[in-house]
Write an enzyme that holds these catalytic residues in place. Sequence first.
Site, PDB file in Angstrom:
ATOM      1  N   SER A   3       0.784  -1.158   0.140  1.00 49.14           N
ATOM      2  CA  SER A   3       0.018   0.038   0.104  1.00 49.14           C
ATOM      3  C   SER A   3       0.958   1.397  -0.252  1.00 49.14           C
ATOM      4  CB  SER A   3      -1.021  -0.117   1.213  1.00 49.14           C
ATOM      5  OG  SER A   3      -2.013   1.032   1.149  1.00 49.14           O
ATOM      6  N   ASP A  23      -9.260  -5.877  -4.592  1.00 45.09           N
ATOM      7  CA  ASP A  23      -8.783  -4.746  -3.662  1.00 45.09           C
ATOM      8  C   ASP A  23      -9.862  -3.579  -4.215  1.00 45.09           C
ATOM      9  OD1 ASP A  23      -7.347  -2.182  -2.860  1.00 45.09           O
ATOM     10  OD2 ASP A  23      -5.255  -3.408  -3.090  1.00 45.09           O
ATOM     11  N   HIS A  52      -7.444  -5.666  -0.202  1.00 41.39           N
ATOM     12  CA  HIS A  52      -6.301  -4.698   0.141  1.00 41.39           C
ATOM     13  C   HIS A  52      -5.381  -5.313   1.319  1.00 41.39           C
ATOM     14  CE1 HIS A  52      -3.881  -1.059  -0.671  1.00 41.39           C
ATOM     15  NE2 HIS A  52      -3.765  -0.915   0.761  1.00 41.39           N
TER      16      HIS A  52
END
Length: 384
Positions: free
Chosen positions: A87, A173, A206
Site C-alpha cells: 500500500s 482490492d 487490500h
Amino acid sequence: PPLPPRVRPLGSHRGSVSTARHPPRSSQHPPAPPAPATKRCAHVNPAMTPGGRALLALAALGVVAAGGSQSLPRLDIEGDVLVAGLSSGAFFAVQVHTAFSEGVGGAMIFAGGPFLCAEGSLAIAEEVCMDASPAPSGTVCAQRARWAYDSGFIDSTSNLEDDRVYVFSGALDTVVSPATAGEALIDYYSTLGAYVSQELGIQAEHEQPTEAYGNPCSELGSPYLGACAYPGALRGAQAVLGSAHASATAAVNASYASFDQTLYGDVLTSSLGDEGLIYVPQACTRGPCRLLVVFHGCEQTVDDIGYEYAYQSGFSDVAEGSGLVVLYPYARRDSATGNPNGCWDWWGYSSKVLYAYQGGPQPLFFKSIVEAVAGEGYLSGRRA
C-alpha cells in the site's frame, strides 16, 4: 519547476493484463537475467563493528521492546539493496527504488503504484492513484521519472533496465484500484526496461497475502494481512532473486532486534516512529548477505498492530531461508503533519516538493538506515 508538468492520458488506461510475465516492451528487450542481478555492488564490506556485535547480542536475548533499541549494526552486505512494501509502503518502495536506482536493484510491490503518481497532491492520490478516476498512466509516470533524473533529483532511470520487479494486485482490492497497482505500475516499470513478474488473479482484498495468517483473503480490515493460501513474500522473492535463490524457513525470534530511528532522521517532522526492527539471520552474522528493506502500509504502525506486520508478513521467513538481512522501518500517525493514518509519504505530506526525491525527508531516512547497515556511500555504488 519543482515538479514536472502534469500530463493527463488522453483516454482511459485500462485493459486486461494476464497473470503471466509481462511481455517485453519491444522485441529487442533482453530476456530475463538467468541469476539475481548484482549490477553495481560487490562484496567488499568489512566485518561488522563492535556496536553491531552488541546489537546481535541484544537480539539473542530476544529484546525488541521499547527502551531496548539502539543503533543499527554494521553488517557484511553484498549486492544491490532490495525493497518491498504494501500500500503506502509499496508506493514508497517504488519511490526509493527509482530515486536510488544506482544502489537499489529490485522491488516487491504489493498494492502500490508508479513513481510520482500523486504529483504532490492528496486529491490526485485519492482520485487518480487509488480510485483510478481516471486511471494513471504508467508511461506518463516514467516520463516524470526521466524528468526528475534530468533535473538532478534522482539517479539515472537507465539503472532500472533489467531490474527484477514483482507486482501484486488483489483482484478484489477496493482501496488501490488494480488499474493502478496492476496495469499502470507494470507499464511504468516496463517502459523503463525492468523485467516484471506479476500476480493479478488472486481473489484478495487490500492486504499482504500470506499462506495462512490473517483475515479471510476476500475481507478488508486490520491488520491488512490476508490468509490467501498464497505466500506473497516468498513468491515476490522468487521472482526477484530467482527461484533457486529464494526459500522460506521459519523465522527465529531471537534474530529480531529493535533500533532507534531517531538516530537516522527527524522523526517529529517526518512522521516517523521512534523504533524500527531489524532481522539478522545467524548465517548473516558469519558471512555476506543481501539487504531487504520492507515498508508497511497505512494503519500498520506499531501503535496500530505492534510489530505484527514484521512478524507475520512472511518476509522474515524468506530472510531466514534465503540469507537476507531485513530492515522494517516504521512510520507513525501524525495529524499535524497530514498523516493521520500512519502512511509512508507518497503524496507530499513531509515535503510538497521533495517527498519522492533523494533529498526528501523520508528518502533521506531510508538512505541513512541502509548506509548504517551496509556502509557509507553504499547506495551510490561507493564502499567505505
